[in-house]
Scaffold this active site. Structure first.
Site, PDB file in Angstrom:
ATOM      1  N   SER A 194       0.850  -1.194   0.000  1.00 35.49           N
ATOM      2  CA  SER A 194       0.000   0.000   0.000  1.00 35.49           C
ATOM      3  C   SER A 194       0.881   1.237   0.000  1.00 35.49           C
ATOM      4  O   SER A 194       1.998   1.216   0.536  1.00 35.49           O
ATOM      5  CB  SER A 194      -0.881   0.025   1.255  1.00 35.49           C
ATOM      6  N   TYR A 207      -2.114  -1.253  10.218  1.00 37.80           N
ATOM      7  CA  TYR A 207      -2.189  -1.600   8.790  1.00 37.80           C
ATOM      8  C   TYR A 207      -0.932  -1.122   8.059  1.00 37.80           C
ATOM      9  O   TYR A 207      -0.297  -1.875   7.318  1.00 37.80           O
ATOM     10  CB  TYR A 207      -3.445  -0.942   8.206  1.00 37.80           C
TER      11      TYR A 207
END
Ligand SMILES: NC(=O)c1ccc[n+]([C@@H]2O[C@H](COP(=O)([O-])OP(=O)(O)OC[C@H]3O[C@@H](n4cnc5c(N)ncnc54)[C@H](O)[C@@H]3O)[C@@H](O)[C@H]2O)c1
Length: 300
Positions: A194, A207
């Site tokens: 990401s 995350y």
């Protein structure tokens, strides 16, 4: 052929703010449907992705393949000639069946397996069952993930920290470990990371940390595997219009869900990176991360 039906969404930022329960269903998303097999045109419309048989005869395992980026990867892989084995949570069966239908529509096979990857036993089962169904694994796409917004470390529970690592990075290690003995020169592993690994998003600390681990895992595993001719790469998307967003982001974050291009990306725009990394078009790219993030300049 170009289609302008969703052009407003492709050009501008028109996210329909909404709420869904985790893990989120593509079938229940509001607004323009995420694009699987269409990519943008110059004028803000969409055109059907042009395939060229780049993955003929290949077999892929795709975690989180029921929806979002994973679904678009399965569909583009099918257009390029690959069969897929998709893994997802039991409550996402409806989305998984739709992915299967879309893959079959493109003339390829799609095997479905509902399994919680937090459970260690399921990780071995995924590879065993994929081999039983497909006979081989040429491409492993590690893509499943969990996120939940918490603004401050003092409010981030130990349970959430561990759940996020158990979902986002531990299965990447286990699936690679179990699949690699069956993979050969020319095969590849592609890990979904990401943009948050590069920008350090504060309200997704757990995350973001797993996504950083995925980038480093990709680099280390690449350095182990390159002598076997197996390429290991990562993709680090920016904002993408998928069920993860209405099911995990608050309204303010959804309103700000955009990129320097003035819009989030479509799953299909990320899936093209996976096709590239899985095919011999990227034969000299290994240990690297691609950045389909709508134009944010990042290092690495
Ligand atoms: N959407 C974005 O803006 C964005 C941005 C950067 C990176 N990503 C990454 O893209 C990947 C795919 O996400 P998406 O945006 O397509 O959302 P998505 O909700 O469509 O896909 C995530 C999938 O993960 C799977 N999953 C979650 N927990 C699981 C578990 N315990 N066991 C098995 N499967 C589980 C689910 O099947 C779910 O469909 C993720 O790795 C995510 O971090 C997404």
């Amino acid at each position: 052929m170009a289609s302008n039906s969703d052009s407003q969404f492709a050009q501008g930022h028109e996210i329909p703010v909404s709420d869904q329960k985790m893990p989120g269903l593509q079938s229940e998303m509001k607004g323009p449907p995420p694009q699987n097999d269409h990519i943008p045109t110059e004028d803000g419309g969409y055109q059907l992705y042009k395939a060229a048989g780049k993955l003929e005869g290949k077999k892929a395992v795709i975690t989180g393949g029921d929806s979002g980026i994973g679904r678009a990867v399965a569909v583009l892989f099918a257009m390029e000639g690959a069969d897929s084995f998709i893994v997802y949570l039991p409550e996402e069966e409806k989305d998984a069946q739709e992915t299967k239908r879309l893959v079959e529509e493109k003339g390829q096979k799609c095997y479905t397996f509902a399994a919680d990857l937090k459970d260690k036993k399921n990780r071995k089962k995924v590879i065993d069952l994929a081999l039983e169904k497909m006979g081989k694994i040429n491409i492993l796409v590690n893509n499943a993930a969990y996120q939940n917004m918490i603004n401050d470390i003092s409010e981030l529970s130990e349970e959430q920290w561990e759940l996020t690592f158990n979902t986002n990075i531990h299965p990447y290690f286990y699936l690679a470990k179990y699949a690699l003995p069956h993979m050969k020169s020319g095969d590849s592993i592609i890990n979904n990371a990401s943009i948050n690994a590069y920008i350090g998003r504060p309200d997704l600390l757990d995350y973001t940390s797993t996504k950083g681990a995925i980038v480093s895992f990709t680099r280390g595993l690449h350095n182990q595997m390159i002598s076997r001719g197996i390429r290991v790469n990562a993709v680090a998307p920016g904002p993408v219009w998928t069920p993860l967003i209405p099911s995990t982001m608050n309204h303010e974050a959804q309103e700000q869900f955009t990129s320097p291009m003035g819009r989030p990306s479509q799953p299909s725009e990320i899936a093209t990176c996976f096709v590239f990394l899985a095919s011999m078009d990227s034969s000299s790219i290994a240990g690297q991360t691609l950045h389909p993030n709508g134009g944010v300049v990042v290092n690495g």
